[in-house]
Write an enzyme that holds these catalytic residues in place. Structure first.
Site, PDB file in Angstrom:
ATOM      1  N   LYS A  77       0.822  -0.994  -0.046  1.00 22.92           N
ATOM      2  CA  LYS A  77       0.043   0.254   0.124  1.00 22.92           C
ATOM      3  C   LYS A  77       0.895   1.188   0.010  1.00 22.92           C
ATOM      4  O   LYS A  77       1.951   1.200   0.577  1.00 22.92           O
ATOM      5  CB  LYS A  77      -0.845  -0.153   1.392  1.00 22.92           C
ATOM      6  CG  LYS A  77      -2.082   1.026   1.283  1.00 22.92           C
ATOM      7  CD  LYS A  77      -3.289   0.138   0.558  1.00 22.92           C
ATOM      8  CE  LYS A  77      -4.517   0.975   0.393  1.00 22.92           C
ATOM      9  NZ  LYS A  77      -5.708   0.125  -0.082  1.00 22.92           N
ATOM     10  N   GLY A 177     -24.416   3.305   3.094  1.00 18.00           N
ATOM     11  CA  GLY A 177     -23.442   3.753   2.274  1.00 18.00           C
ATOM     12  C   GLY A 177     -23.917   3.426   0.833  1.00 18.00           C
ATOM     13  O   GLY A 177     -24.113   2.225   0.400  1.00 18.00           O
ATOM     14  N   GLY A 179     -22.582   4.234  -2.038  1.00 15.50           N
ATOM     15  CA  GLY A 179     -21.391   4.775  -3.153  1.00 15.50           C
ATOM     16  C   GLY A 179     -21.057   3.560  -4.049  1.00 15.50           C
ATOM     17  O   GLY A 179     -21.987   2.688  -4.197  1.00 15.50           O
ATOM     18  N   VAL A 181     -19.460   0.935  -3.667  1.00 14.13           N
ATOM     19  CA  VAL A 181     -19.922  -0.601  -3.218  1.00 14.13           C
ATOM     20  C   VAL A 181     -21.190  -0.916  -2.992  1.00 14.13           C
ATOM     21  O   VAL A 181     -21.692  -1.649  -3.461  1.00 14.13           O
ATOM     22  CB  VAL A 181     -18.927  -0.727  -2.082  1.00 14.13           C
ATOM     23  CG1 VAL A 181     -19.256  -2.180  -1.434  1.00 14.13           C
ATOM     24  CG2 VAL A 181     -17.590  -0.821  -2.283  1.00 14.13           C
ATOM     25  N   GLY A 182     -21.787   0.105  -1.993  1.00 20.58           N
ATOM     26  CA  GLY A 182     -23.227  -0.125  -1.844  1.00 20.58           C
ATOM     27  C   GLY A 182     -24.117  -0.286  -2.917  1.00 20.58           C
ATOM     28  O   GLY A 182     -25.076  -1.014  -2.911  1.00 20.58           O
TER      29      GLY A 182
HETATM   30  P1  NAD Z   1     -17.800   5.821  -1.775  1.00 23.68           P
HETATM   31  O1  NAD Z   1     -17.002   7.038  -1.643  1.00 23.68           O
HETATM   32  O2  NAD Z   1     -18.328   5.853  -3.383  1.00 23.68           O
HETATM   33  O3  NAD Z   1     -19.085   5.568  -0.951  1.00 23.68           O
HETATM   34  C1  NAD Z   1     -19.238   5.645   0.231  1.00 23.68           C
HETATM   35  C2  NAD Z   1     -20.586   5.974   0.692  1.00 23.68           C
HETATM   36  O4  NAD Z   1     -20.753   6.255   2.132  1.00 23.68           O
HETATM   37  C3  NAD Z   1     -21.416   7.394   0.205  1.00 23.68           C
HETATM   38  O5  NAD Z   1     -22.630   7.195  -0.138  1.00 23.68           O
HETATM   39  C4  NAD Z   1     -21.519   8.088   1.523  1.00 23.68           C
HETATM   40  O6  NAD Z   1     -22.317   9.129   1.482  1.00 23.68           O
HETATM   41  C5  NAD Z   1     -21.534   7.085   2.363  1.00 23.68           C
HETATM   42  N1  NAD Z   1     -21.200   7.458   3.864  1.00 23.68           N
HETATM   43  C6  NAD Z   1     -20.275   8.014   4.286  1.00 23.68           C
HETATM   44  N2  NAD Z   1     -20.336   8.514   5.768  1.00 23.68           N
HETATM   45  C7  NAD Z   1     -21.481   7.728   5.988  1.00 23.68           C
HETATM   46  C8  NAD Z   1     -22.021   7.532   7.370  1.00 23.68           C
HETATM   47  N3  NAD Z   1     -21.396   7.894   8.354  1.00 23.68           N
HETATM   48  N4  NAD Z   1     -23.142   6.716   7.259  1.00 23.68           N
HETATM   49  C9  NAD Z   1     -23.802   6.190   5.916  1.00 23.68           C
HETATM   50  N5  NAD Z   1     -22.947   6.425   4.927  1.00 23.68           N
HETATM   51  C10 NAD Z   1     -22.146   7.162   4.884  1.00 23.68           C
HETATM   52  O7  NAD Z   1     -16.646   4.677  -1.250  1.00 23.68           O
HETATM   53  P2  NAD Z   1     -16.735   3.215  -1.796  1.00 23.68           P
HETATM   54  O8  NAD Z   1     -15.755   3.059  -2.999  1.00 23.68           O
HETATM   55  O9  NAD Z   1     -17.962   2.737  -1.988  1.00 23.68           O
HETATM   56  O10 NAD Z   1     -15.937   2.402  -0.501  1.00 23.68           O
HETATM   57  C11 NAD Z   1     -16.901   2.280   0.609  1.00 23.68           C
HETATM   58  C12 NAD Z   1     -16.039   1.301   1.512  1.00 23.68           C
HETATM   59  O11 NAD Z   1     -15.726   0.052   0.891  1.00 23.68           O
HETATM   60  C13 NAD Z   1     -14.785   1.918   2.098  1.00 23.68           C
HETATM   61  O12 NAD Z   1     -14.546   1.394   3.289  1.00 23.68           O
HETATM   62  C14 NAD Z   1     -13.781   1.352   1.237  1.00 23.68           C
HETATM   63  O13 NAD Z   1     -12.525   1.269   1.576  1.00 23.68           O
HETATM   64  C15 NAD Z   1     -14.366   0.029   0.999  1.00 23.68           C
HETATM   65  N6  NAD Z   1     -13.974  -0.649  -0.400  1.00 23.68           N
HETATM   66  C16 NAD Z   1     -14.104  -0.007  -1.502  1.00 23.68           C
HETATM   67  C17 NAD Z   1     -13.761  -0.793  -2.593  1.00 23.68           C
HETATM   68  C18 NAD Z   1     -14.002  -0.317  -3.994  1.00 23.68           C
HETATM   69  O14 NAD Z   1     -14.013  -0.986  -5.049  1.00 23.68           O
HETATM   70  N7  NAD Z   1     -14.660   0.801  -4.577  1.00 23.68           N
HETATM   71  C19 NAD Z   1     -13.098  -2.125  -2.816  1.00 23.68           C
HETATM   72  C20 NAD Z   1     -13.095  -2.759  -1.476  1.00 23.68           C
HETATM   73  C21 NAD Z   1     -13.408  -1.938  -0.122  1.00 23.68           C
END
Ligand code: NAD
Length: 368
Positions: A77, A177, A179, A181-182
């Site tokens: 990392k 969340g 975003g 992933v969600g």
């Molecule tokens: P993102 O920024 O696209 O989405 C994050 C979402 O979480 C947003 O909708 C935001 O409004 C919401 N959020 C933030 N604070 C919040 C809270 N307190 N309560 C509820 N919702 C909240 O991020 P992402 O890429 O979807 O990543 C989300 C998580 O998954 C992170 O922990 C990231 O490290 C992990 N992750 C992501 C990937 C990937 O492929 N993108 C892969 C492995 C792990």
């Protein structure tokens, strides 16, 4: 641990590089944790408050995640101490300088993480060639666009549901969340017959027992809206998602959101960790005691890194999606079956399995 020192154990770290440059001003750290399975693959996080300790923990998480996913990659990392919202020309200069600093580190393949994206990976490719997570125009597989991690989470939910004797048809899902992933986890689960009854973002929670219109919500978020702007359903604060009445709970936002203080509010029988470290160790122990099946982060959310590795080795988007489906199904089944057999927490079992794979690879290497 002091600012410049680092704890080591039998797996690593293999190498730590501190980078200082004056023009452009650049401060960064690279931790290559372990390269027994192959060159370390892991993202670049850009944030003002990163640290050596965080970089080391994330590098180890990548060692375990990549080994668990059966990739020919070790874990690493890097962190760049900077504000990712700086003007793009400054960001480009910093990322290009960072690429120069890692040019000779052939055991490390960088990818995107918080604060860096496909465009930043294109700058690195331009400088040194070696990188994953490129834009489609440069032959990349855009992870967040295709929903690689969300697909993996849905597959993990499928396996966990089978083990709990729960049908995904009609299963009620809550997602914290909405975003990258969600939203894709939601879309994939709805495709499998599940009903998303709760979804949250940083502004609040939307609850609708009849099922949220996921395509509509995705459009609303794309236009910059919040789950609270949705016409239907009941609205509540962001924390209300924890106690949502559901069968499957998916954290896909921040770390440590489930802790000793609120784990008792969880109503789900299954937790699929889309986010990284969304639950504290104490909370995971309590879930285990209550019989909640908890699929740990580095097993459930490996879809993104599987797609990145597929891209790096010249594979197609279709191949990446296929590998995500088969690997995650196989890994989640193995972890949950062993956990049930040995009456252990799934995370402990998964860490043992992944470390064992790394140790076997180390035994095959000359320097091990
Ligand atoms: P993102 O920024 O696209 O989405 C994050 C979402 O979480 C947003 O909708 C935001 O409004 C919401 N959020 C933030 N604070 C919040 C809270 N307190 N309560 C509820 N919702 C909240 O991020 P992402 O890429 O979807 O990543 C989300 C998580 O998954 C992170 O922990 C990231 O490290 C992990 N992750 C992501 C990937 C990937 O492929 N993108 C892969 C492995 C792990």
């Amino acid at each position: 641990m002091s600012e410049m020192s680092i704890e080591t154990d039998e797996l690593g770290p293999h190498k730590v590089l501190h980078v200082f440059r004056s023009r452009p001003a650049l401060r960064a750290i690279v931790v290559i944790d372990n390269v027994a399975c192959g060159p370390a693959l892991g993202g670049i996080r850009m944030a003002p408050d990163v640290s050596l300790g965080e970089c080391r923990r994330l590098a180890r998480a990548m060692t375990l995640k990549n080994a668990a996913a059966g990739l020919a990659h070790g874990g690493g990392k890097s962190v760049i101490f900077a504000d990712p919202t700086m003007p793009v020309a400054e960001k480009e200069a910093i990322v290009r300088a960072f690429a120069g600093a890692i040019a000779a580190l052939e055991e490390y393949v960088a990818g995107p993480d918080m604060g860096t994206d496909e465009r930043a990976m294109a700058w690195i490719a331009d400088e040194i060639g070696r990188v994953a997570g490129l834009p489609r125009e440069l032959g990349g597989i855009p992870l967040d666009e295709i929903g690689a991690t969300g697909l993996g989470c849905a597959v993990a939910a499928e396996v966990a549901a089978e083990m709990q004797g729960l049908s995904l048809k009609g299963a009620r899902v809550a997602i914290q969340g909405f975003g990258a992933v969600g939203r894709h986890a939601a879309r994939q689960l709805v495709r499998r017959g599940a009903i998303v009854v709760a979804a949250s973002d940083s502004r609040g929670t939307l609850l609708d027992a009849d099922g949220i219109d996921i395509e509509g919500l995705m459009q609303l978020k794309k236009e910059g809206g919040s789950v609270l702007d949705c016409g239907r359903g009941r609205k509540a604060g962001p924390d209300a998602i924890v106690g949502a009445d559901c069968d499957i709970w998916i954290p896909a936002a921040r770390p440590d959101v489930i802790n000793e203080a609120n784990v008792g509010d969880l109503k789900a029988r299954i937790v699929i960790q889309g986010a990284n470290i969304p639950a504290t160790a104490g909370a995971e122990a309590q879930m285990h005691v209550r019989g909640i099946l908890n699929v740990p982060d580095f097993v459930a959310n490996a879809g993104g890194v599987i797609a990145a590795a597929t891209e790096y080795h010249g594979g197609t988007e279709e191949a990446a999606l296929d590998i995500i489906r088969t690997r995650i199904r196989q890994n989640v089944s193995e972890v949950l079956e062993r956990a049930r057999r040995d009456k252990r927490e799934p995370r402990a079992v998964a860490v043992d399995m992944a470390s064992e794979r790394v140790r076997r690879a180390m035994a095959l290497r000359r320097w091990a």
